[in-house]
Enzyme design. Structure first.
Site, PDB file in Angstrom:
ATOM      1  N   LYS A  82       5.756   0.224  10.701  1.00 41.54           N
ATOM      2  CA  LYS A  82       6.660  -0.066   9.544  1.00 41.54           C
ATOM      3  C   LYS A  82       8.031   0.256  10.306  1.00 41.54           C
ATOM      4  CE  LYS A  82       7.198   0.659   4.623  1.00 41.54           C
ATOM      5  NZ  LYS A  82       6.799   1.117   3.370  1.00 41.54           N
ATOM      6  N   SER A 157       5.979  -1.816  -0.585  1.00 44.58           N
ATOM      7  CA  SER A 157       7.070  -1.776   0.266  1.00 44.58           C
ATOM      8  C   SER A 157       6.572  -2.288   1.657  1.00 44.58           C
ATOM      9  CB  SER A 157       8.125  -0.926   0.412  1.00 44.58           C
ATOM     10  OG  SER A 157       7.471   0.474   0.916  1.00 44.58           O
ATOM     11  N   SER A 181       3.019   1.691  -1.901  1.00 44.43           N
ATOM     12  CA  SER A 181       3.483   0.937  -0.724  1.00 44.43           C
ATOM     13  C   SER A 181       2.634   0.438   0.367  1.00 44.43           C
ATOM     14  CB  SER A 181       4.676   1.446  -0.426  1.00 44.43           C
ATOM     15  OG  SER A 181       5.744   1.226  -1.332  1.00 44.43           O
TER      16      SER A 181
END
Lengths: 498, 97
Positions: A82, A157, A181
């Site tokens: 990420k 996210s 997330s």
């Protein structure tokens, strides 16, 4: 093996084939790169793809595997990171214009642990800007699409990480979870995501959003992969003052398939108003399966559920307003072209560099911490957090695992969420309390709804009891588990025809 | 209780947050923040008079270590990320007359 066979493997499955010399690391990296080239124009899971680096690493890691230096289950397996987790010399943007050109000079401990285990980093995944959002639509570099239906969001996210794993662009990925997330996008994309107990994985090198809530975790195709990845990621790190030294780091032991006598509680408050019927049916079906396998399943009242979201937004925004004050146009990141004076430079750089949702949360955070409002909001939220923790403590006095939905619905369509942010926030109702209480939570795929979108189940454990949720998740996943979405299958078969 | 966020408040929060909002952003911020605070008011249903605020879920302690430098001189690499630099230092607008 054909590329289709290679891409159909799990991370642990690929690691095994590499060890048995049925697949080379180079073949595995080539397979994901081919898949990335076909899928990225549609999905946009990645901010940066590091093709050259990945191929160079593949050769080096293959040599070390052949020499018997790398023997772990993940040696040679490609991974995506990420884009809020620092990797030295690799652009790390947090999907924000303010960090569009930022190249870290150091590597996050979690990534370092992966590299030591022989992981091949293939790129950095898209996310909501600074992890603030639930759809990956707040990314400054365009939204990611859901591989199951590209008219829908992947969640957020960590939407890029989950879409990439779902579409076989990567075998597994790192995400971060501040209020759901990892688990919510895992649920929307039909993959498995784990948010460990706070302090289990070092946050050193994770660009902070809400420091008391943030935790890195794995996104993978199944529970076995998640357990194996967690064994590599979890470590006590002196560079993170909230890092916890755990007694037991062997999570794969939990995967026996045995759940006899496991006490499972389903919060009645999770099954009430606002929960989609099909998601509810999935939860009840899972409960029945666990019961048939010998677990003891009951419904109970968890309590305080509706207070988690307001408390979260106070605490997370407050911490964000402090954490994001470092972006001032001096040491790194974007600096406005025109300004007058030092303070003008700060204000212009931040106002032009941050997107709308980030500014909204910095403003809210600055307000709740301001003199005159601090007690009424911030302290009130910390007291609420104590009450929520108490609710979970009471529940875990009776149960080993809490079973429920990960999200109230399956993935919404693109462009439907950001116009009503409060409604978007409510979508995190089942995940957010877990962060406030520091607990581990696992989302596993459990079939699809009538629209053909994945449904996710959440298993919540008491602090440091990852083994309980991994055990329950492993027993359940045989029923459904990971399925490669059609778009990803078509891309692979399209290449085979050529 | 409906929260009305006025221009003065948005101006003040903007100073704290080091953000300069456009006219349109200000109007949206007023509306957003008011709505969010209305929602946050649900916390007032909870009696928290006897509750201790919890900042961390585990008892955490200060972590001390010996003051030994373990990282090398990385100045040039760190400065590569600076928007403006001069003579091995970050360059900022003039701060003192």
């Amino acid at each position: 093996m054909t590329e289709k066979d290679i891409l159909s493997l799990t991370a642990v499955g690929l690691g095994k084939k590499i060890k048995e010399k049925e697949v080379t690391v180079l073949e595995a990296v080539k397979a994901v790169m081919d898949q990335i080239k076909d899928m990225e124009p549609v999905l946009n899971s990645f901010v940066t793809v590091e093709e050259e680096y990945a191929f160079t690493q593949a050769e080096a890691v293959q040599k070390r595997i052949d020499a018997g230096e790398l023997t772990g289950p993940l040696a040679g397996v490609p991974v995506a990171i990420k884009d809020n987790i620092c990797v030295k010399d690799m652009k790390t943007t947090c999907s924000s214009n303010i960090l569009a050109d930022f190249v870290p000079t150091y590597t996050a401990t979690a990534v370092d642990n992966l590299i030591k285990a022989g992981a091949i980093i293939i790129g950095k995944t898209n996310m909501d800007e600074f992890a603030m959002g639930s759809t990956t639509e707040t990314s400054a570099f365009g939204p990611t699409k859901n591989p199951w239906n590209i008219e829908h969001v992947p969640g957020g996210s960590s939407g890029g990480s989950c879409a990439a794993v779902s579409a076989s662009e990567s075998y597994y990925a790192l995400g971060s979870d501040t209020g759901g997330s990892i688990r919510q996008p895992a649920s929307y994309c039909g993959v498995t995501g784990l948010k460990p107990t706070y302090g289990t994985i070092s946050r050193y090198g994770l660009i902070a959003y809400g420091s008391s809530l943030d935790q890195i975790g794995p996104v993978a195709k199944d529970v076995t992969d998640c357990a194996a990845i967690l064994e590599v990621l979890a470590s006590h790190d002196p560079k993170d003052s909230t890092s916890v030294e755990r007694e037991d780091y062997s999570f794969l032991d939990a995967l026996t398939g045995e759940v006899k006598g496991l006490k499972v509680g389903i919060p009645a408050d999770y099954l009430s108003e606002g929960l989609n019927e099909e998601v509810k049916e999935a939860v009840l079906k899972a409960a029945k399966i666990l019961e048939e396998k010998g677990a003891v399943v009951e419904t109970f009242d968890l309590g305080k559920v509706k207070y988690a979201i307001p408390a979260y937004y106070i605490i997370a925004s407050a911490e964000a307003s402090s954490n994001l004050s470092r972006f001032d146009g001096v040491k790194y990141g974007f600096r406005a072209k025109e300004y007058s004076g030092l303070h003008g430079m700060y204000k212009k750089s931040r106002s032009q560099g941050f997107g709308a949702e980030v500014k909204r949360r910095i403003m809210l955070g600055s307000f709740v911490l301001s003199s005159g409002y601090y007690d009424a909001y911030y302290i009130k939220a910390l007291k609420t957090k104590a009450l929520i923790k108490k609710s979970f403590d009471d529940a875990f006095a009776k149960y080993d695992v809490i079973l429920g939905p990960t999200a109230p619905t399956t993935a919404p369509k693109l462009n439907e969420s950001l116009s009503d942010t409060l409604k978007m926030y409510l979508g995190d109702i089942y995940t957010i309390a877990v962060n406030l209480a520091g607990l581990p939570g696992l989302s596993i795929p459990f079939g699809t709804d009538q629209k053909g979108l994945p449904v996710g189940l959440q298993l919540i454990g008491d602090c440091f009891q990852e083994k309980n949720i991994l055990r329950a998740g492993f027993a359940l996943e045989g029923e459904h588990g990971y399925v490669m979405p059609k778009t990803a299958q078509l891309a692979i078969s399209g290449r085979e025809e050529k | 209780m409906a929260h009305l966020i006025d221009d003065d408040m948005i101006e003040y929060v903007g100073i704290l947050a080091k953000l300069e909002l456009s006219e349109k952003e200000r109007e949206e911020a007023k509306k957003d923040m008011g709505r969010m605070l209305d929602y946050i008011d649900t916390l007032n249903e909870l009696d928290t008079d006897e509750v201790e605020p919890m900042s961390h879920v585990f008892p955490i302690h200060n972590v001390f270590r010996d003051d030994v430098v373990t990282n090398g001189d990385d100045r040039d690499n760190i400065l590569k990320n600076a928007p403006e630099k001069k003579d091995g230092a970050f360059k900022v607008p003039k701060t003192v007359e």
